[in-house]
Design an enzyme around this catalytic site. Structure first.
Site, PDB file in Angstrom:
ATOM      1  N   ASN A   9      -5.884  54.321   4.900  1.00 50.95           N
ATOM      2  CA  ASN A   9      -6.302  53.476   6.026  1.00 50.95           C
ATOM      3  C   ASN A   9      -6.816  52.131   5.551  1.00 50.95           C
ATOM      4  O   ASN A   9      -7.245  51.986   4.397  1.00 50.95           O
ATOM      5  CB  ASN A   9      -7.479  54.114   6.794  1.00 50.95           C
ATOM      6  CG  ASN A   9      -7.078  55.317   7.613  1.00 50.95           C
ATOM      7  OD1 ASN A   9      -5.918  55.462   7.999  1.00 50.95           O
ATOM      8  ND2 ASN A   9      -8.033  56.193   7.890  1.00 50.95           N
ATOM      9  N   ASP A  11     -10.056  50.058   6.651  1.00 50.39           N
ATOM     10  CA  ASP A  11     -11.285  50.247   7.428  1.00 50.39           C
ATOM     11  C   ASP A  11     -11.789  48.913   7.980  1.00 50.39           C
ATOM     12  O   ASP A  11     -11.912  47.935   7.237  1.00 50.39           O
ATOM     13  CB  ASP A  11     -12.384  50.864   6.541  1.00 50.39           C
ATOM     14  CG  ASP A  11     -12.078  52.304   6.146  1.00 50.39           C
ATOM     15  OD1 ASP A  11     -11.111  52.883   6.680  1.00 50.39           O
ATOM     16  OD2 ASP A  11     -12.830  52.855   5.310  1.00 50.39           O
ATOM     17  N   LYS A  38      -9.323  59.034   4.122  1.00 48.58           N
ATOM     18  CA  LYS A  38      -9.929  60.102   3.304  1.00 48.58           C
ATOM     19  C   LYS A  38      -9.074  60.434   2.078  1.00 48.58           C
ATOM     20  O   LYS A  38      -9.601  60.668   0.993  1.00 48.58           O
ATOM     21  CB  LYS A  38     -10.169  61.345   4.162  1.00 48.58           C
ATOM     22  CG  LYS A  38     -11.245  61.101   5.215  1.00 48.58           C
ATOM     23  CD  LYS A  38     -11.626  62.342   5.956  1.00 48.58           C
ATOM     24  CE  LYS A  38     -12.440  62.003   7.210  1.00 48.58           C
ATOM     25  NZ  LYS A  38     -13.663  61.233   6.956  1.00 48.58           N
ATOM     26  N   ASN A  41      -9.364  57.487  -0.453  1.00 50.43           N
ATOM     27  CA  ASN A  41     -10.728  57.461  -1.025  1.00 50.43           C
ATOM     28  C   ASN A  41     -10.878  58.553  -2.085  1.00 50.43           C
ATOM     29  O   ASN A  41     -11.459  58.340  -3.149  1.00 50.43           O
ATOM     30  CB  ASN A  41     -11.785  57.697   0.062  1.00 50.43           C
ATOM     31  CG  ASN A  41     -11.785  56.627   1.145  1.00 50.43           C
ATOM     32  OD1 ASN A  41     -11.191  55.571   0.964  1.00 50.43           O
ATOM     33  ND2 ASN A  41     -12.435  56.903   2.269  1.00 50.43           N
ATOM     34  N   ASP A 247     -15.892  61.972   0.496  1.00 54.12           N
ATOM     35  CA  ASP A 247     -14.644  61.775  -0.258  1.00 54.12           C
ATOM     36  C   ASP A 247     -14.949  61.649  -1.751  1.00 54.12           C
ATOM     37  O   ASP A 247     -14.201  62.175  -2.591  1.00 54.12           O
ATOM     38  CB  ASP A 247     -13.918  60.523   0.239  1.00 54.12           C
ATOM     39  CG  ASP A 247     -13.544  60.634   1.704  1.00 54.12           C
ATOM     40  OD1 ASP A 247     -13.293  61.764   2.164  1.00 54.12           O
ATOM     41  OD2 ASP A 247     -13.516  59.602   2.398  1.00 54.12           O
TER      42      ASP A 247
HETATM   43  O1  RIB Z   1     -14.328  59.459   4.968  1.00 49.64           O
HETATM   44  C1  RIB Z   1     -14.364  58.088   5.259  1.00 49.64           C
HETATM   45  C2  RIB Z   1     -13.024  57.640   5.734  1.00 49.64           C
HETATM   46  O2  RIB Z   1     -12.725  58.252   6.964  1.00 49.64           O
HETATM   47  C3  RIB Z   1     -12.915  56.148   5.996  1.00 49.64           C
HETATM   48  O3  RIB Z   1     -12.534  55.417   4.869  1.00 49.64           O
HETATM   49  C4  RIB Z   1     -11.920  56.066   7.146  1.00 49.64           C
HETATM   50  O4  RIB Z   1     -10.734  55.435   6.812  1.00 49.64           O
HETATM   51  C5  RIB Z   1     -11.714  57.512   7.599  1.00 49.64           C
HETATM   52  O5  RIB Z   1     -10.512  58.006   7.170  1.00 49.64           O
END
Ligand code: RIB
Length: 294
Positions: A9, A11, A38, A41, A247
């Site tokens: 993603n 953010d 997630k 990350n 994460d």
């Molecule tokens: O766990 C945090 C993540 O949750 C964020 O980076 C966001 O993109 C969502 O996926």
């Protein structure tokens, strides 16, 4: 080798004093765009912990993808199995309040296009001794196939049950390791007994390793047939932003597991890394390096 099969993603983060109530309009204290998702990350956390990691997932063919993948590229995450599709790159709209807590709303975009076919194509070379790390931000059918491939090839599957989705509950019976937060675990194993007892029962009945993260209280490790072990968290003077702490935990935990470290020692390291991740803004920008922990 560790492989993450999951979401990528961009953010969009605003900081607020307090979350707005329904119908309320409030000023923000700042806006930032940073890489997230997630899956991505967790891949970065494995890498910053010092592990070899491959990210399997999809983005759109847009400029958001460049930003979403920038830190993974810079850190040396293997992106050869990260593809592009017709949907736009996934987005997360995040509010972080002064307490460090957040709310997140997702536009799944390309993450929603990850399929069983993607799993077949990109995970075909998994092998015994590998670790497959999954979260719940891509479609269920893709995850089912990925877990099937892991069990067929002898790779160890680790499922992070975030974000919690009722339809995905059956996955916990098919993986080797389950990592949940308290709310997710309570939904998986409701009951009036204290959480450590329910966790012990869960691990014993399903014959799998269970980790329950406990926020500021650390994490609980339960191996089948054993009592729950609580690993406390260091006390933080100031929590800046908890986004991505879970994460960071998952990535560090898997790196330790891949090194053959026992689950309690792996959790100790992962708790320390997740705590440090709460001291900075952003999901990926806040993930510590192994040297920061030392
Ligand atoms: O766990 C945090 C993540 O949750 C964020 O980076 C966001 O993109 C969502 O996926």
């Amino acid at each position: 080798m560790i492989t993450v099969f999951g979401s990528i993603n961009l953010d969009m983060v605003i900081r607020v004093a307090d979350f707005p109530r329904p119908g309320e309009t409030i000023p923000t204290k700042g806006f930032a765009m940073s890489a997230g998702g997630k899956g991505a990350n967790q891949a970065l956390a494995v890498r910053r912990a010092g592990g070899q990691i491959r990210m399997v997932g999809l983005t759109g063919a847009d400029s958001h993808a460049d930003l979403a993948l920038a830190l993974l590229k810079e850190a040396g995450v293997d992106l050869t199995c990260t593809g592009v599709c017709d949907e736009s790159t996934g987005l997360a709209f995040i509010q972080v309040e002064d307490s460090g807590e957040n709310t997140i709303a997702i536009v799944k975009g390309a993450n929603g296009e990850v399929s069983a076919e993607t799993a077949e194509r990109m995970l075909a070379d998994l092998s015994a001794g590998d670790i497959l790390l999954l979260q719940q931000e891509i479609p269920l059918t893709a995850m089912e196939r990925a877990i099937e491939i892991a069990s067929r090839t002898g790779a160890k599957s680790v499922l992070n049950t975030a974000p919690f989705q009722t339809d995905y509950i059956s996955l916990v019976d098919r993986v080797d390791v389950v990592i949940s937060n308290e709310t997710e675990f309570d939904a998986l194993m409701p009951g009036s007994k204290p959480r450590p007892e329910r966790a012990k029962q869960f691990a014993q009945e399903r014959k799998r390793l269970l980790i329950v993260t406990l926020g500021a209280d650390g994490a609980m490790v339960v191996e089948p047939g054993c009592e729950a072990v609580i690993v406390p968290s260091p006390k933080l003077e100031t929590v800046v932003d908890t986004t991505g702490a879970g994460d960071t935990f998952c990535g560090y935990f898997c790196k330790m597991l891949a090194d053959g470290v026992d689950p309690v020692a792996a959790t100790r390291k992962a708790v320390a890394a997740a705590s440090l991740a709460c001291c900075k803004n952003g999901a990926q920008p806040s993930i510590p390096l192994a040297s920061d922990l030392d």
